[in-house]
Design an enzyme around this catalytic site. Sequence first.
Site, mmCIF file in Angstrom:
data_model
loop_
_atom_site.group_PDB
_atom_site.id
_atom_site.type_symbol
_atom_site.label_atom_id
_atom_site.label_comp_id
_atom_site.label_asym_id
_atom_site.label_seq_id
_atom_site.Cartn_x
_atom_site.Cartn_y
_atom_site.Cartn_z
ATOM 1 N N ASP A 1 -12.132 7.160 3.149
ATOM 2 C CA ASP A 1 -10.992 6.916 4.033
ATOM 3 C C ASP A 1 -10.606 5.428 4.053
ATOM 4 O OD1 ASP A 1 -8.941 7.494 5.765
ATOM 5 O OD2 ASP A 1 -10.209 7.714 7.545
ATOM 6 N N LYS B 1 0.849 -1.197 0.000
ATOM 7 C CA LYS B 1 0.000 0.000 0.000
ATOM 8 C C LYS B 1 0.886 1.248 0.000
ATOM 9 C CE LYS B 1 -3.297 2.616 2.876
ATOM 10 N NZ LYS B 1 -4.178 2.606 4.074
ATOM 11 N N LYS C 1 -9.957 13.111 7.999
ATOM 12 C CA LYS C 1 -9.564 12.661 9.340
ATOM 13 C C LYS C 1 -9.429 13.864 10.267
ATOM 14 C CE LYS C 1 -6.808 8.606 7.939
ATOM 15 N NZ LYS C 1 -7.550 7.553 8.649
ATOM 16 N N ASP D 1 -2.503 10.190 3.720
ATOM 17 C CA ASP D 1 -3.919 9.816 3.840
ATOM 18 C C ASP D 1 -4.649 10.828 4.712
ATOM 19 O OD1 ASP D 1 -6.368 8.617 3.948
ATOM 20 O OD2 ASP D 1 -5.740 6.918 5.208
ATOM 21 N N ARG E 1 -7.540 -0.422 0.583
ATOM 22 C CA ARG E 1 -8.057 -1.649 -0.040
ATOM 23 C C ARG E 1 -8.370 -1.432 -1.522
ATOM 24 N NH1 ARG E 1 -12.783 -1.885 4.374
ATOM 25 N NH2 ARG E 1 -11.047 -1.031 5.556
ATOM 26 N N ASP F 1 1.582 6.236 5.550
ATOM 27 C CA ASP F 1 0.617 5.318 4.931
ATOM 28 C C ASP F 1 1.152 4.653 3.653
ATOM 29 O OD1 ASP F 1 -1.805 4.117 5.458
ATOM 30 O OD2 ASP F 1 -3.000 5.562 4.315
ATOM 31 N N GLU G 1 -9.359 3.708 1.720
ATOM 32 C CA GLU G 1 -8.778 3.832 0.381
ATOM 33 C C GLU G 1 -7.720 2.785 0.082
ATOM 34 O OE1 GLU G 1 -7.654 5.361 2.956
ATOM 35 O OE2 GLU G 1 -5.513 5.041 2.735
HETATM 36 N N1 BES Z 1 -4.372 4.471 6.757
HETATM 37 C C1 BES Z 1 -5.534 4.199 7.514
HETATM 38 C C2 BES Z 1 -5.317 3.148 8.595
HETATM 39 C C3 BES Z 1 -4.364 3.505 9.720
HETATM 40 C C4 BES Z 1 -4.852 3.969 10.913
HETATM 41 C C5 BES Z 1 -3.007 3.304 9.571
HETATM 42 C C6 BES Z 1 -3.974 4.257 11.956
HETATM 43 C C7 BES Z 1 -2.134 3.610 10.605
HETATM 44 C C8 BES Z 1 -2.614 4.073 11.797
HETATM 45 C C9 BES Z 1 -6.640 3.682 6.608
HETATM 46 O O1 BES Z 1 -6.648 4.159 5.305
HETATM 47 C C10 BES Z 1 -7.945 4.092 7.201
HETATM 48 O O2 BES Z 1 -8.202 5.255 7.265
HETATM 49 N N2 BES Z 1 -8.743 3.116 7.596
HETATM 50 C C11 BES Z 1 -10.005 3.338 8.177
HETATM 51 C C12 BES Z 1 -10.980 2.365 7.556
HETATM 52 C C13 BES Z 1 -12.406 2.598 7.937
HETATM 53 C C14 BES Z 1 -12.923 3.867 7.300
HETATM 54 C C15 BES Z 1 -13.231 1.423 7.490
HETATM 55 C C16 BES Z 1 -9.894 3.106 9.664
HETATM 56 O O3 BES Z 1 -9.213 2.168 10.075
HETATM 57 O O4 BES Z 1 -10.475 3.879 10.419
HETATM 58 ZN ZN ZN Z 2 -4.827 4.767 4.592
HETATM 59 MN MN MN Z 3 -7.680 5.991 5.093
#
Ligand code: BES
Ligand code: ZN
Ligand code: MN
Length: 496
Positions: free
Chosen positions: A344, A262, A274, A267, A348, A285, A346
């Site tokens: 968010d 990834k 966020k 992000d 996947r 990220d 993204e």
């Molecule tokens: N990059 C984030 C996940 C992340 C969170 C990485 C904390 C490192 C530390 C990812 O893209 C994300 O935002 N995921 C969301 C998914 C949700 C919207 C289903 C999350 O985990 O809140």
């Molecule tokens: Zn992310």
């Molecule tokens: Mn995200």
Amino acid sequence: MSTLKVSEGAPKDDVLVLGLVSTNDKGGLAIESGDLAIDTKSLLISLGDMGATGAADEITKLPGNSVRLIVFTGLGKKSKTYSHETLRRAAGAASRSLSGTDSATVALPTSDIASLSAVAEGAALGAYVFSEFRGSTKSDQKAAIKTITFYSKFATSAEAKTVLSRAKIIADYTFLVRDLINTPPSHLTPDSFTKKIASAVRSAGGLKAGLKISVLDEKQLKSQGFGGIIGVGQGSANPPRLLHISYTPKSTVNKRFAFIGKGITFDTGGLALKPALGMEAMKSDMSGAAAVCAATIAIAALKLPVAIETWAPLAENMPSDKATRPSDIITIFGGKTIEVLNPDAEGRLVLADAIVKAQAGKNKLDGIIDVATLTGAQVVALGTRTSAVMTNNDDFSAEFLVATARSGEQFWPMPLPVELRASLDSPVADMANIGDRNGGMLVAGLFLKEFVNPDLPWLHLDIAGPAFNVAKAHGYTPVGGTGIALRSLVALVEGV
Ligand code: BES
Ligand code: ZN
Ligand code: MN
């Protein structure tokens, strides 16, 4: 990167690194100096006076007689042998504490060559400083230790040479991962990421080392149908890329793996913006992309007999009038449609494109591994130091966990429960990009699983917590980018 040496002559450096252990519950201490004989009596008295305990991550410095400074690094409880990870961490904590020093001799318990390997790796990994963006204060920041000599009875053996050159390669490419993660998004865009990797490939020997690199730009991505990468990247002025590295060994090819990482260079969450608090950590990220690219070059540098096809989908997830909206439908490479309920989620989407593309190659794969800072749920479930591994093939996962035990990186197996899959159903598209909030890490894994040929052994590594250290430095792990996953990928390939 420090120069690593091995010697069995009297230590010539000003600084000597020794191990310290506790011998009982009453404050008893002992010194572990490996193959180096030293007089410990007066040192132990001073260490007791200093309140040293020999605990892991404890560094105690004392003036020496024949050397100027002795650095004691904690190994925990006294034991006949110490685990490789204990040695790695203790050596790393010591070299980390020696920034600003020119050279040191390390004498730690290394009764076999594998222990020497662990000490060398740990010491090399701890000698990391990121100072590229220190403008006028750069000269105030201490540089990493320049030369580390390991005191060992194996000094003249051929194995010692091999072990040291391997440690150097592991540290060099771990530092590449850390540097990429620590570089701010102002200086690391999808395009500049590809250029930095291209330059690392060139330095490693390029074609001569069996490495080939190619990049698809935003026009090619659009015309060839990479709807995930385009959909995530379209909100940004820094257009997305798909980076491909292939490593073909000069020798026999025992197996062929695909690595996918990834690569979100920042992000923001896109239109699902966020909160500002902690958003800065999202420069990390792209840790998965950095890990798989650097691991591929490291595997080439080690001349391992396994072919690797590596894909890094790179995009910046930004909010703008061009950004993907909640309810937009995108088409992943190969044709599956996705309703983007949350921009968010993204990672996947870009991974799905790359996973499908990786399986469309003409060469049959033996396994596919994706590495991603994918979910906050990973951090909730396993904390900041343990990564998750999910799979469609328990044998492959078991093989990987054996490799992680050797690398010293902490991974833990997580399930992909079928009953959670329905939560990803969409009333308007083939799938939605979010499902049940509970078990969010597993839901993300189930999303990716939809893009993997069920017959192809697959691992999904969620490294969201361990990729970026926002707490204190420890062992060989600095603050910021850690380089997690590189050593386990290399160890897996070494085990083939
Ligand atoms: N990059 C984030 C996940 C992340 C969170 C990485 C904390 C490192 C530390 C990812 O893209 C994300 O935002 N995921 C969301 C998914 C949700 C919207 C289903 C999350 O985990 O809140
Ligand atoms: Zn992310
Ligand atoms: Mn995200």
